[in-house]
Design a protein around this motif. Structure first.
Motif: not given
Ligand SMILES: Cc1cc2nc3c(=O)[nH]c(=O)nc-3n(C[C@H](O)[C@H](O)[C@H](O)COP(=O)(O)OP(=O)(O)OC[C@H]3O[C@@H](n4cnc5c(N)ncnc54)[C@H](O)[C@@H]3O)c2cc1C
Length: 454
Positions: A68, A376-377, A205, A33-34, A64, A374, A70, A55-56
């Motif tokens: 859950g 981050g959505v 990366v 998502y970020t 993401s 928990g 939420f 994306e790796r």
């Molecule tokens: C089990 C679980 C339950 C959760 N439940 C909730 C919920 O119900 N509600 C809520 O709001 N939040 C929840 N969260 C938290 C929420 O999912 C995260 O805060 C949010 O998805 C973070 O998004 P992000 O894009 O920052 O990280 P991520 O989704 O982890 O994305 C990071 C991405 O970077 C990629 N990556 C890593 N290293 C490299 C590299 N070197 N080169 C290229 N790509 C790379 C990875 O493959 C990954 O796809 C939960 C998390 C988990 C694990």
């Protein structure tokens, strides 16, 4: 039981790995998502901007696509936590949170985002006597801050959820809802690609370095030369940017999903408004219905591995799956024998204050946000706005928020880190068993504004 239910609901993507050397204005590392919201925000502001996402694995591979689902509007991991850490800013942060949530719903409607969103609001339930008064106080706090919140006694909570464990409840009807997280990630990628963002999956990366005019991101099959980089790798960030390691730890959380419930079984739960539910323990469960009437049941064990261990071997944990299964039967005795085909885990990046850390490296050419704990959505969309402001609008008032400027208290290095996390987890479990009474360690950390959560 094994495997991620959500990924079974989205068609497999057709990865288009980077091949060769390209140039861009911004290179985004990470397709969760970020990364996707940041890429979208940048091209929405300036459609001529060239943004490349690397994306790796595949889009939504990380938290993401595994969470859950939420969608809580809070940017501060709840009102009470926000008040504790940002007392002078909390009303502004709540306003920004409401604005962010409204913007998300508008985006869903405008782009026909098919992510099974249900605006159910949230329900917290007390599962131990001491939590009843905690929920009553929490309801009062929300109302004092202008939010709709209703305390429910044992009889009233049964109108929302039928469980022998539910002693009381806190219903927040406007507090977001539930969605399918993997569909959301896939839909963000669809809208971003349509807006001109170049998304390369299966493109790890391996390094981002400063160059004379900007940055160079290296992958096994080519490079991206850009003016700036966004690191959007959340719990995986320590593998790319070692310095981010001090500010977060990866904590593994686990989820079960049942088979679709028969109409009779569903009716036995009395879950008429289908809210996302948390229980009020320190070690808490979260649970909800999916669009096809399965129960998703997760949380409780939040596992930290020595040296911030992360990777596929932490994605399955049979002892946690067995514990969760037993707890599900205690909450809903009618589900004792329901088949559970899906069980999986994923890494949550948490900070000591449960809100994200915003940072930069390479002289400001690389920016990052991570550590949503928990919740981050919703918060990732706001963080994307902050990251885009850092790159294109340095005078933005968001950048002067303490929430953005001030990093959380760092975690100690190993082996102290592991010892500290283990002691705090034990203290939290003990407080749950002893009427919520927080011992000396937790009281000291509370006073210093330091905590552990998932
Ligand atoms: C089990 C679980 C339950 C959760 N439940 C909730 C919920 O119900 N509600 C809520 O709001 N939040 C929840 N969260 C938290 C929420 O999912 C995260 O805060 C949010 O998805 C973070 O998004 P992000 O894009 O920052 O990280 P991520 O989704 O982890 O994305 C990071 C991405 O970077 C990629 N990556 C890593 N290293 C490299 C590299 N070197 N080169 C290229 N790509 C790379 C990875 O493959 C990954 O796809 C939960 C998390 C988990 C694990």
């Amino acid at each position: 039981m094994s495997g991620n239910y959500w990924s079974a609901t989205v068609p497999a993507s057709q990865p288009r790995p980077l091949a060769g050397d390209v140039t861009a204005d911004v290179v985004v590392v990470g397709g969760g998502y970020t990364g996707l919201w940041t890429a979208l925000t940048l091209v929405e502001r300036d459609p001529s901007m060239r943004v490349v996402v690397c994306e790796r694995d595949t889009v939504g591979f990380g938290a993401s696509g595994r969470n859950g689902g939420f969608l809580d509007p809070s940017l501060t991991h709840g009102l009470a936590n926000g008040l504790a850490h940002f007392p002078d800013e909390i009303d502004r942060l709540q306003h920004l949170a409401d604005d962010n949530y409204a913007g998300m719903l508008t985006f869903f409607a405008r782009h026909q985002v098919a992510c099974d969103f249900e605006g159910t609001g949230m329900l917290d339930v007390a599962v131990a006597p001491h939590q009843v008064d905690e929920l009553r106080e929490s309801a009062e706090l929300h109302v004092r801050h202008g939010q709709r919140a209703e305390f429910l006694d044992a009889g009233e909570v049964a109108e929302h959820l039928r469980s022998p464990k539910a002693l009381a409840g806190l219903h927040r009807p406007d507090a977001g809802g539930v969605l399918n997280p993997a569909k959301l990630a896939a839909e963000l990628a669809r809208v971003a690609a349509a807006a001109g963002v170049d998304i390369h999956e299966r493109t790890p990366v391996t390094a981002v370095k400063a160059t004379a005019g900007g940055v160079l991101a290296t992958t096994p099959a080519g490079t991206v030369r850009a003016s700036s980089a966004v690191l959007a790798t959340n719990a995986y960030s320590g593998q790319t940017l070692r310095r981010s390691n001090r500010h977060y730890i990866p904590v593994h959380d686990y989820i079960l999903v049942t088979e679709p419930l028969s109409p009779e079984l569903l009716a036995s739960l009395g879950w008429k408004r289908r809210q996302g539910v948390d229980d009020a323990g320190n070690q808490f469960h979260y649970f909800r219905l999916t669009a096809d009437d399965r129960v998703l049941w997760g949380g409780y064990d939040a596992i930290y591995a020595f040296r911030s261990g992360i990777g596929p071997r932490f994605d399955e944990r049979p002892e946690t799956f067995a514990r969760l299964r037993a707890h599900l039967g205690q909450m809903f005795p009618t589900l004792l024998d329901v088949p559970i085909p899906f069980a999986w885990g994923g890494p949550i990046a948490t900070t000591t204050r449960f809100t994200p850390v915003f940072g930069e490296a390479l002289g400001g050419r690389l920016v990052y946000a991570l550590g949503y704990t928990g919740l981050g959505v919703g918060a990732t969309r706001f963080a994307a706005r902050v990251l885009a402001d850092r790159l294109t609008d340095p005078g933005s008032p968001l950048l002067s928020l303490r929430y953005v400027r001030k990093p959380p208290f760092p975690f100690p290095p190993e082996p102290l880190r592991w010892v500290a996390v283990t002691l705090v987890r034990r203290a939290l479990a003990s407080a749950d068993l002893h009427g919520g009474r927080r011992g000396l360690l937790l009281r000291t950390l509370d006073a210093a504004g330091i905590g552990f959560d998932s």
